[in-house]
Design an enzyme around this catalytic site. Structure first.
Site, PDB file in Angstrom:
ATOM      1  N   ASP A 127       0.823  -1.217   0.000  1.00  0.00           N
ATOM      2  CA  ASP A 127       0.000   0.000   0.000  1.00  0.00           C
ATOM      3  C   ASP A 127       0.860   1.272   0.000  1.00  0.00           C
ATOM      4  O   ASP A 127       2.092   1.198   0.010  1.00  0.00           O
ATOM      5  CB  ASP A 127      -0.946  -0.072   1.217  1.00  0.00           C
ATOM      6  N   TRP A 162      -3.031   3.364  -5.893  1.00  0.00           N
ATOM      7  CA  TRP A 162      -4.281   4.012  -6.323  1.00  0.00           C
ATOM      8  C   TRP A 162      -4.114   4.838  -7.594  1.00  0.00           C
ATOM      9  O   TRP A 162      -4.876   5.780  -7.844  1.00  0.00           O
ATOM     10  CB  TRP A 162      -4.856   4.895  -5.207  1.00  0.00           C
ATOM     11  N   GLY A 163      -3.105   4.545  -8.377  1.00  0.00           N
ATOM     12  CA  GLY A 163      -2.891   5.307  -9.615  1.00  0.00           C
ATOM     13  C   GLY A 163      -2.170   6.620  -9.391  1.00  0.00           C
ATOM     14  O   GLY A 163      -1.931   7.373 -10.337  1.00  0.00           O
ATOM     15  N   GLU A 165       0.810   9.452  -8.524  1.00  0.00           N
ATOM     16  CA  GLU A 165       2.158   9.673  -9.085  1.00  0.00           C
ATOM     17  C   GLU A 165       2.294   8.981 -10.450  1.00  0.00           C
ATOM     18  O   GLU A 165       3.343   8.413 -10.763  1.00  0.00           O
ATOM     19  CB  GLU A 165       3.261   9.217  -8.114  1.00  0.00           C
ATOM     20  N   ASP A 184     -10.134   3.730  -3.510  1.00  0.00           N
ATOM     21  CA  ASP A 184     -10.865   2.626  -2.869  1.00  0.00           C
ATOM     22  C   ASP A 184     -12.324   2.571  -3.332  1.00  0.00           C
ATOM     23  O   ASP A 184     -13.008   3.593  -3.427  1.00  0.00           O
ATOM     24  CB  ASP A 184     -10.866   2.793  -1.345  1.00  0.00           C
TER      25      ASP A 184
END
Ligand code: GLA
Length: 381
Positions: A127, A162-163, A165, A184
């Protein structure tokens, strides 16, 4: 090893959040087998955030919480492996995980990868919370990717940033086999819609080796998911769950179940085990889905096609709007023009209906939040 198909499995997070223990996990692993989900292809059992104590041991290693995992982690791995399933765990690139109750793997990547290998872990979700702002995400993910590759065990690396950077630009440098291309999910159609629309620009990045992960499924979840502000509680109707599963199948996302299998309804189980939808998701040639022109201006009326490995096509109609809509579109754009003497024989995955095309045109009224998912054979016109 190169990942050939979107991974499938079950993950604790959507329903249990950090409230997890060995018993819950083993009971769900039992059900993956006895409900036929393993036979349908779901083979990873993944423990998400909330499994470790707040402090590392004197050798700097993560310690499974003995209240939740009284026999340690290897015992859970053994249980899962004995069922013919694979075992997954979770950690984070920051100093704490997202839940903040356990340390992350920052500066401990190699030590932690060694522990995971010793526990016989097969899958690691990594994560992106509580990380240092001075090191780019790609360096942190490369660290864990390298640590896993040198752990002495084959461990699938599941990147979860989470996509952010521009993950799609660097994730394939990290050794990851899947990457979270969305924020999320929540248990609502609004969330499914949001993740779907966000995904459209990222479809060219999906494919063999590293699959775009649209997040765990909410199919089968009741309104009893944990509440900490992450997971909404309004839930989805069965029709919406079908649309959700059809989109994840069509787009080639990993299929990770997020419900408590002890409470799943027959209808939800039927969605998760639909062979035709899964076959589209798992098709050996991951060819990119593309959008077809379908009349009407809304961005939320989607028609997608995808060429499958045996020459068939998958065609998905997704009405994300709040109104019914009549979708009309042709097969020319798919490379099947009727003037070349070819057309499609379509079969709907959920109903078995076989609508006839007229002059190479689909013409289907689809209810609000509904879908059609077809497998189509090329035939003589
Ligand atoms: C992040 C991830 C989720 C889940 C939680 C755990 O929000 O995106 O999928 O792993 O952390 O805390």
């Amino acid at each position: 090893m190169m990942q050939q198909r979107p991974p499938m499995g079950w993950n604790t997070w959507n329903t249990f959040g950090p409230n997890i223990d060995a018993k819950t996990i083993c009971e769900n692993a039992d059900l993956i087998v006895s409900l036929g989900l393993k036979d349908a292809g779901y083979d990873y059992i993944v423990i998400d955030d909330g499994w470790a104590l707040e402090d590392r041991d004197e050798q700097g290693r993560l310690v499974p919480d003995p209240k939740k995992f009284p026999n340690g982690m290897k015992a859970v791995a053994d249980y899962v492996h004995a069922k013919g399933l694979k075992f997954g765990m979770y950690t984070c690139s920051g100093s704490l995980t997202c839940e903040k109750t356990q340390p992350g793997s920052y500066d401990h990547e190699y030590v932690d990868a060694k522990s995971f290998a010793e526990w016989e872990v097969d899958f690691l979700k990594f994560d992106f919370c509580n990380r240092t702002p001075i090191i780019p995400g790609k360096y942190l993910f490369r660290r864990m990717g390298a640590a896993l590759a040198n752990s002495g065990r084959e461990i699938l690396f599941s990147a979860c940033s989470w996509g952010s950077e521009k993950t799609h630009e660097w994730v394939k440098t990290t050794g990851a086999s899947m990457w979270r291309s969305t924020v999320d999910i929540a248990n609502s159609f609004e969330s499914i819609k949001k993740l779907t629309l966000k995904q459209l620009e990222l479809l060219p990045y999906n494919g063999h080796g590293c699959f775009n992960d649209m997040d765990m499924l909410v199919v089968g979840m009741n309104n009893d998911s944990f509440i900490d502000g992450t997971m909404g509680t309004n839930g989805c109707t069965l029709a919406e769950q079908k649309t959700h599963f059809s989109i994840w199948s069509m787009f080639g996302s990993p299929l990770m179940i997020g419900c408590d299998l002890r409470l799943i309804s027959k209808d939800a189980l039927e969605i998760l085990t639909n062979k035709e939808a899964i076959a589209i998701n798992q098709d050996a040639t991951y060819s990119q889905p593309y959008r077809l022109v379908c009349g009407g201006r809304s961005d939320e009326r989607l028609v997608f096609a995808r060429l499958l490995s045996n020459g068939d096509f998958a065609v998905g109609i997704f009405n994300l709007t709040d109104e019914p809509f009549r979708f009309t579109f042709g097969t020319d754009e798919m490379g099947v023009p009727t003037h070349c003497g070819k057309t499609l024989a379509a079969k709907e995955v959920w109903t078995g209906e076989e609508p006839k095309l007229h002059s190479g045109m689909f013409n289907e009224e689809v209810e609000a939040h509904g879908c059609r998912l077809y497998r189509c054979r090329v035939i003589d016109a």
